[in-house]
Design a protein around this motif. Structure first.
Motif, PDB file in Angstrom:
ATOM      1  N   PRO A 117     -14.254   9.185  -4.299  1.00 41.77           N
ATOM      2  CA  PRO A 117     -13.049   8.925  -4.031  1.00 41.77           C
ATOM      3  C   PRO A 117     -12.067   9.967  -3.618  1.00 41.77           C
ATOM      4  CG  PRO A 117     -13.227   8.557  -6.211  1.00 41.77           C
ATOM      5  CD  PRO A 117     -14.558   8.882  -5.834  1.00 41.77           C
ATOM      6  N   ILE A 132       0.755  -1.221  -0.279  1.00 42.66           N
ATOM      7  CA  ILE A 132       0.158   0.041   0.028  1.00 42.66           C
ATOM      8  C   ILE A 132       0.824   1.236   0.099  1.00 42.66           C
ATOM      9  CG2 ILE A 132      -1.720   1.371   1.419  1.00 42.66           C
ATOM     10  CD1 ILE A 132      -2.946  -1.280   2.298  1.00 42.66           C
ATOM     11  N   SER A 161      -7.125   5.772   6.867  1.00 40.34           N
ATOM     12  CA  SER A 161      -8.010   5.416   6.057  1.00 40.34           C
ATOM     13  C   SER A 161      -9.064   6.348   6.050  1.00 40.34           C
ATOM     14  CB  SER A 161      -8.878   3.834   5.884  1.00 40.34           C
ATOM     15  OG  SER A 161      -9.554   4.128   6.910  1.00 40.34           O
ATOM     16  N   THR A 203     -12.873   6.615   4.304  1.00 44.37           N
ATOM     17  CA  THR A 203     -14.057   5.794   3.557  1.00 44.37           C
ATOM     18  C   THR A 203     -15.349   6.800   3.683  1.00 44.37           C
ATOM     19  OG1 THR A 203     -14.368   4.341   5.298  1.00 44.37           O
ATOM     20  CG2 THR A 203     -12.838   3.526   3.484  1.00 44.37           C
ATOM     21  N   ASN A 253      -0.690   5.446   9.992  1.00 46.40           N
ATOM     22  CA  ASN A 253      -1.553   5.030   8.920  1.00 46.40           C
ATOM     23  C   ASN A 253      -2.924   5.039   8.969  1.00 46.40           C
ATOM     24  OD1 ASN A 253       0.630   3.736   7.544  1.00 46.40           O
ATOM     25  ND2 ASN A 253       0.788   1.843   8.970  1.00 46.40           N
ATOM     26  N   GLY A 287      -8.974   3.897  -4.332  1.00 46.12           N
ATOM     27  CA  GLY A 287     -10.002   2.470  -4.362  1.00 46.12           C
ATOM     28  C   GLY A 287     -10.018   1.979  -2.944  1.00 46.12           C
ATOM     29  N   THR A 288      -9.219   2.165  -2.002  1.00 47.04           N
ATOM     30  CA  THR A 288      -9.394   1.551  -0.662  1.00 47.04           C
ATOM     31  C   THR A 288      -9.406   2.792   0.409  1.00 47.04           C
ATOM     32  OG1 THR A 288      -7.097   1.502  -0.257  1.00 47.04           O
ATOM     33  CG2 THR A 288      -7.803  -0.409  -1.250  1.00 47.04           C
ATOM     34  N   GLY A 289      -8.999   4.117   0.063  1.00 47.58           N
ATOM     35  CA  GLY A 289      -9.015   5.099   1.085  1.00 47.58           C
ATOM     36  C   GLY A 289      -7.722   5.250   1.893  1.00 47.58           C
ATOM     37  N   ALA A 290      -7.120   4.221   1.922  1.00 47.05           N
ATOM     38  CA  ALA A 290      -5.855   4.085   2.859  1.00 47.05           C
ATOM     39  C   ALA A 290      -4.870   5.030   2.419  1.00 47.05           C
ATOM     40  CB  ALA A 290      -5.195   2.631   2.596  1.00 47.05           C
ATOM     41  N   ASN A 350      -4.967   6.317  -1.525  1.00 52.24           N
ATOM     42  CA  ASN A 350      -5.497   5.335  -2.555  1.00 52.24           C
ATOM     43  C   ASN A 350      -6.836   5.450  -2.839  1.00 52.24           C
ATOM     44  OD1 ASN A 350      -6.328   2.816  -3.558  1.00 52.24           O
ATOM     45  ND2 ASN A 350      -4.420   2.059  -3.174  1.00 52.24           N
TER      46      ASN A 350
END
Length: 309
Positions: free
Chosen positions: A63, A2, A160, A162, A158, A117-120, A115
């Protein structure tokens, strides 16, 4: 990986600011204090965080491709964190005690990639204390001192971001170290645990306040409010008491600061909804935490915490 994927994404402009409410029930932080000289026991060994986070993102809804931590005003629950250096003779009182009361912190970071796609993401975050009192006893001396202005080194965190329906959900895996010197001894405070917070998409670009940090006695301080109602009378409230609900019935709002006073003159927000105040920081504020909040009829910013040196 990631992290490698995120580094390939070019950060965009974080033009949309979101005010996130910290979910106290799901923001349980483990804290530990270490010293090369002593064994230290903490009580309680975990605390919860409450308050708010300001997060700049590149759009109002997912996103997302980039973000930035723009500050916060988070506080501990309970408000008093206790520690002690135990006596090697079990039935005797501890060698030293300390209490951290009313601790408030803010998180900031440079821009980071998200990211889509994942929100990370991984943010290089810094934590700074803006309020709190440290009281010590025993071999650490009988003292009481403010503990604002103590910060962590920039640390990878780290997380995220979403979206579920109209709600944005922020997760941060907090793991930061703050070093505090008491007398000739150095103590390292480790904060480790999740911060969970939510914001409504409909509240994107809410009014936001920023201010000089720190305030410097004798120097000019500037406080800015953005995204207020254009052309409307705008007021700045300040407090040296702290957080607490205060109803302003004439404007139909409730402030989040206790015993507020009006700071500076009333100004009309410009056509873009911006308002600003500048003033010389008086000596009476030296060594104090200060809280600001801007308000209009039916509208307020978030609370901004600073301190004066």
């Amino acid at each position: 990986m990631i992290l490698a994927a995120l580094l390939l994404l070019a950060p965009a402009s974080q033009s949309v600011q979101h005010l996130f409410d910290v979910d106290r029930a799901n923001s349980l932080i483990d804290w530990d204090i270490s010293s090369p000289s002593y064994t230290i026991n903490e009580s309680p060994d975990k605390f919860r965080l409450d308050g708010g986070l300001v997060l700049g993102l590149d759009s109002a809804s997912a996103p997302f491709t980039s973000g930035r931590l723009d500050g916060a005003l988070m506080f501990t629950v309970p408000t008093i964190l206790h520690g002690e250096i135990p006596n090697p003779i079990p039935f005797l009182p501890p060698l030293a005690t300390f209490d951290i009361e009313g601790l408030q912190v803010r998180l900031t970071s440079p821009s980071f990639a998200i990211n889509p796609g994942t929100g990370a993401f991984t943010a290089i975050a810094s934590m700074l204390t803006t309020a709190g009192t440290l009281t010590t006893g025993g071999l650490l001396g009988n003292t009481s001192q403010p503990i604002f202005g103590v910060g962590s080194l920039p640390t990878p965190v780290n997380g995220s971001i979403t979206q579920s329906g109209t709600t944005l959900m922020l997760f941060l895996d907090l793991d930061v170290n703050i070093t505090q010197t008491i007398g000739t001894d150095t103590f390292t405070i480790v904060l480790d645990g999740p911060i969970n917070a939510t914001a409504e998409v409909s509240a994107a670009n809410a009014p936001v306040l920023s201010a000089s940090l720190p305030l410097v006695v004798g120097a000019t301080a500037t406080v800015n409010a953005v995204r207020m109602t254009p052309g409307a009378p705008t007021f700045l409230a300040g407090s040296i008491t702290g957080l607490g609900p205060t109803l302003i019935g004439s404007l139909g709002v409730t402030l989040g600061i206790a015993s507020p006073v009006k700071v500076g003159a009333t100004v009309n927000a410009n056509g873009a909804g911006a308002a600003a105040w500048s003033f010389t920081v008086p000596s009476v504020l030296a060594g104090r935490s200060v809280w600001f909040q801007a308000l209009q009829n039916g509208l307020t910013t978030q609370v901004f915490g600073s301190f004066a040196l």
